[in-house]
Design an enzyme around this catalytic site. Structure first.
Site, PDB file in Angstrom:
ATOM      1  N   TYR A  54       0.840  -1.206   0.000  1.00 53.75           N
ATOM      2  CA  TYR A  54       0.000   0.000   0.000  1.00 53.75           C
ATOM      3  C   TYR A  54       0.877   1.258   0.000  1.00 53.75           C
ATOM      4  O   TYR A  54       1.565   1.571   0.975  1.00 53.75           O
ATOM      5  CB  TYR A  54      -0.937   0.040   1.214  1.00 53.75           C
ATOM      6  N   LEU A 201     -17.841  -2.609   2.480  1.00 57.33           N
ATOM      7  CA  LEU A 201     -18.824  -1.606   2.070  1.00 57.33           C
ATOM      8  C   LEU A 201     -18.974  -1.598   0.546  1.00 57.33           C
ATOM      9  O   LEU A 201     -19.470  -0.628  -0.031  1.00 57.33           O
ATOM     10  CB  LEU A 201     -18.409  -0.214   2.571  1.00 57.33           C
TER      11      LEU A 201
END
Ligand code: NAP
Length: 325
Positions: A54, A201
């Protein structure tokens, strides 16, 4: 916040996915990110999910800064195996590289031990048993507490678990993406492995705050078939139904999506990602939402699993990775 188990670790039922602080969803300010991570701790979150890939190490370094004064209850999960080379983004999970990756993550994280160390993607060039064998050595060396695997097939999960106990498997799972319920979820449960749904989500879709403009601003969602053209229009209609049902329960659509995952079993620990303190607090509060059997049955009828449109772009099948992983 209610607590759940990932192998030998006890963590908050909802964790924080940290990827967005470094890549994927738009611009970020490190000071705001650090404040957001500290707000997460204040909301009872004790599981922080990052990866070596990341932001090319930025995410682990940022987390180290944010967690410097955090207490022992805070747990860090990181991942290895996605590497950037001159040829682009690729995979490397060769046993001889695993210790090197781990030492580099420990240095960036400013920690002596990684609480949960995941293989981010199975390297098609390396039998998973060999990679996990090298991870098991890290446990014996005291550098890693628990081992996890991300984006693995049921067969790979079984092969890994035959080498060393696997605490958690991480994979995309949400009301938007139900496919793992047919294979990964039962396979992991049979082996007593905890389930960590990523993108819980639905990459933001299930919060009912996305429209075509916000999707276009994200560097990978616009390449995901579920977020383009007619599929997006159709999926947004499903999200409207989700939002209306959530409104009747007095919660947000995103909270309903997280509470739905938590209701799938006590072995489920979702890791929603957000760069914003207020949203992190909102997401953490979903752990207190209790859905009744009637709520869950009605939800299945209103937001039908088979009505979502579009496949996800497979990460694992291509043997490569994208910025959204
Ligand atoms: N193992 C893997 O291969 C893999 C792959 C992908 C992700 N992950 C992990 O899973 C974590 C979560 O996945 P994800 O970030 O892809 O997807 P996600 O959690 O499903 O969704 C994140 C998106 O939702 C938005 N959002 C979050 N809370 C919100 C709220 N309450 N209201 C409105 N919008 C909200 C975020 O925007 P803002 O940031 O603007 O709030 C962001 O755009 C990542 O951070 C990473 O740690 C792992």
């Amino acid at each position: 916040m209610q607590q759940r188990k990932l192998g030998g670790l006890t963590v908050s039922a909802i964790g924080l996915g940290c990827m967005g602080f470094s890549q994927g969803y738009g611009s970020v300010d490190d000071d705001e990110s650090i404040a957001a991570i500290r707000t997460a701790i204040g909301s009872g979150i004790t599981l922080f999910d990052t990866a070596q890939s990341y932001g090319g190490g930025h995410n682990e370094r940022l987390l180290a800064r944010a967690l410097r004064d955090a207490d022992e209850s805070v747990r860090v999960a990181t991942k290895f195996g996605i590497v950037r080379t001159d040829a682009g983004v690729g995979l490397d999970a060769k046993p001889e590289r695993v210790r090197e990756f781990c030492d580099a993550s420990l240095a960036r994280l400013e920690r002596d031990v990684i609480d949960l160390y995941y293989l981010h993607r199975v390297d098609p060039e390396v039998p998973i048993a060999e990679t996990v064998g090298a991870m098991a050595e890290l446990v014996r060396a005291g550098k890693v507490r628990q081992i996890g695997i991300s984006e693995a097939t049921p067969e790979q999960i079984a092969q890994a678990a035959a080498v060393h106990p696997i605490a958690a498997v991480q994979f995309e799972w949400s009301m938007l993406w139900r496919e793992p319920e047919g294979d990964i979820v039962p396979a992991a449960r049979e082996l007593g492995i905890a389930l960590v749904p990523y993108s819980p989500l639905g990459r933001g879709l299930l919060t009912a705050t996305l429209d075509s403009d916000t999707v276009a601003s994200s560097d990978f969602r616009r390449n995901d078939p579920r977020f383009t053209g007619d599929n997006l229009a159709s999926n947004l209609a499903q999200v409207t139904a989700l939002r209306e049902f959530a409104g009747r329960l007095g919660i947000s659509a995103g909270q309903l999506a997280l509470a739905w995952l938590l209701a799938q079993g006590p072995d489920v620990v979702p890791i929603p990602g957000s760069r914003r303190a207020g949203r992190i607090v909102e997401n953490a509060a979903a752990a207190a939402v209790e859905l009744s059997a009637d709520d869950l049955a009605e939800l299945e009828k209103i937001v039908r699993a088979e009505a979502w449109a579009g496949d996800r772009q497979s990460f694992a099948a291509h043997g490569t990775a994208r910025s959204g992983s």
